[in-house]
Every structure is written in structure tokens, then in C-alpha cells.
Write a protein that holds these residues in place. Sequence first.
Motif, mmCIF file in Angstrom:
data_model
loop_
_atom_site.group_PDB
_atom_site.id
_atom_site.type_symbol
_atom_site.label_atom_id
_atom_site.label_comp_id
_atom_site.label_asym_id
_atom_site.label_seq_id
_atom_site.Cartn_x
_atom_site.Cartn_y
_atom_site.Cartn_z
ATOM 1 N N ARG A 106 10.091 55.368 -7.658
ATOM 2 C CA ARG A 106 9.615 54.846 -8.938
ATOM 3 C C ARG A 106 10.282 53.497 -9.168
ATOM 4 O O ARG A 106 11.499 53.402 -9.149
ATOM 5 N N ASN A 107 9.478 52.500 -9.382
ATOM 6 C CA ASN A 107 9.981 51.153 -9.565
ATOM 7 C C ASN A 107 9.413 50.580 -10.861
ATOM 8 O O ASN A 107 8.277 50.856 -11.222
ATOM 9 N N ARG A 108 10.232 49.748 -11.516
ATOM 10 C CA ARG A 108 9.790 49.136 -12.760
ATOM 11 C C ARG A 108 10.431 47.758 -12.871
ATOM 12 O O ARG A 108 11.611 47.580 -12.569
ATOM 13 N N SER A 145 15.049 45.415 -14.104
ATOM 14 C CA SER A 145 14.360 46.112 -13.021
ATOM 15 C C SER A 145 15.069 47.424 -12.741
ATOM 16 O O SER A 145 16.264 47.572 -12.979
ATOM 17 N N ARG A 146 14.285 48.373 -12.246
ATOM 18 C CA ARG A 146 14.840 49.676 -11.883
ATOM 19 C C ARG A 146 14.075 50.204 -10.685
ATOM 20 O O ARG A 146 12.840 50.180 -10.664
ATOM 21 N N ASN A 147 14.806 50.675 -9.711
ATOM 22 C CA ASN A 147 14.233 51.322 -8.542
ATOM 23 C C ASN A 147 14.889 52.687 -8.422
ATOM 24 O O ASN A 147 16.111 52.775 -8.438
ATOM 25 N N ALA A 148 14.084 53.717 -8.316
ATOM 26 C CA ALA A 148 14.631 55.064 -8.223
ATOM 27 C C ALA A 148 13.868 55.858 -7.170
ATOM 28 O O ALA A 148 12.666 55.667 -6.973
ATOM 29 N N HIS A 149 14.579 56.724 -6.517
ATOM 30 C CA HIS A 149 13.971 57.609 -5.525
ATOM 31 C C HIS A 149 14.644 58.977 -5.613
ATOM 32 O O HIS A 149 15.866 59.074 -5.617
ATOM 33 N N ALA A 183 19.325 55.403 -7.568
ATOM 34 C CA ALA A 183 18.718 54.483 -8.526
ATOM 35 C C ALA A 183 19.537 53.206 -8.589
ATOM 36 O O ALA A 183 20.764 53.241 -8.528
ATOM 37 N N ASN A 184 18.836 52.100 -8.689
ATOM 38 C CA ASN A 184 19.467 50.794 -8.847
ATOM 39 C C ASN A 184 18.838 50.151 -10.074
ATOM 40 O O ASN A 184 17.608 50.137 -10.207
ATOM 41 N N ARG A 185 19.662 49.618 -10.953
ATOM 42 C CA ARG A 185 19.172 49.003 -12.181
ATOM 43 C C ARG A 185 19.860 47.660 -12.373
ATOM 44 O O ARG A 185 21.057 47.528 -12.156
ATOM 45 N N SER A 186 19.082 46.681 -12.797
ATOM 46 C CA SER A 186 19.621 45.358 -13.065
ATOM 47 C C SER A 186 19.057 44.871 -14.390
ATOM 48 O O SER A 186 17.851 45.006 -14.638
#
Length: 138
Positions: free
Chosen positions: A30-32, A47-51, A59-62
Amino acid sequence: MPPIRTFTAALGLAAMTATLLVSAAEAAPRNRYVQVQGADGRGYVASRNAHRTSSSFTANRSIQTNGGYGLNRNRSAAYGEGSYSGSSQTVFNSGRSINRSASVHDNGDGTASYQRTVTGSEGRSRSVSGSVPYTPPQ
């Protein structure tokens, strides 16, 4: 048992139980990405990338503002077989950071052990650990 320990253990056990119930349908990444620009040059980019899989989560969030403030956060967790282990690292634009880790394990004897550690930029850390009564969900 002090209230903070009970709360920490309950929170960890709830997280472990909830994450063990992940279905295969939720395994997709899931990416945003959001960019907001307002008046006078104000705004931010996030931005957020989650798996998530049946046994792990990353998850990585910036978040970065036009004013130079922001942070980057990386989280990961692994779970299964009655155990949960997770960590996160948050780094602010100022260079300061905070690291968190937590683990919970079903001992199989009606108790669960937990440990949580938080470490700040200056290297100071605080840990809480213990054991609480635990009955796994049926």
C-alpha cells in the motif's frame, strides 16, 4: 504490577493477536503520496509505503514541510508462532532520532513475556519488561 507495565503488556498482546489475524488479501503493498501547497508558500509532502504479509509488516513514512521541518520513519515487525517483535526508527530533519523496539512471546504456560525499549538521540534508553497472565484467543 504498575499500570504502565500492565498497559504495555496489554497493548503488545493486542497487537500480537491482531497481527496474527491478517488475511492473505491484505498482503498487497500500500503506497500513498500527498502534496499540499497553500498560500504564502506553505505546504508539505507526505508519503507512505507499507507492505504486510501473514508473518511480517514493513512501513516507511516521510513528511517534509516547505519550511524545512520533517521526519522519516521506518517500521518493521515479524509475528507468528505466539511471538511478536517490532521496531521503529524516526529521524527528524534536525538530526535527532528515536528508536523503539518491542517484543512479546507466549510462554505456553498461561503467561506471556514482554519487553519494550526506547532510545533517544543522546543514547539514553528506557526499558520495561516482565510477564503477565495470558490466554490465547480460541
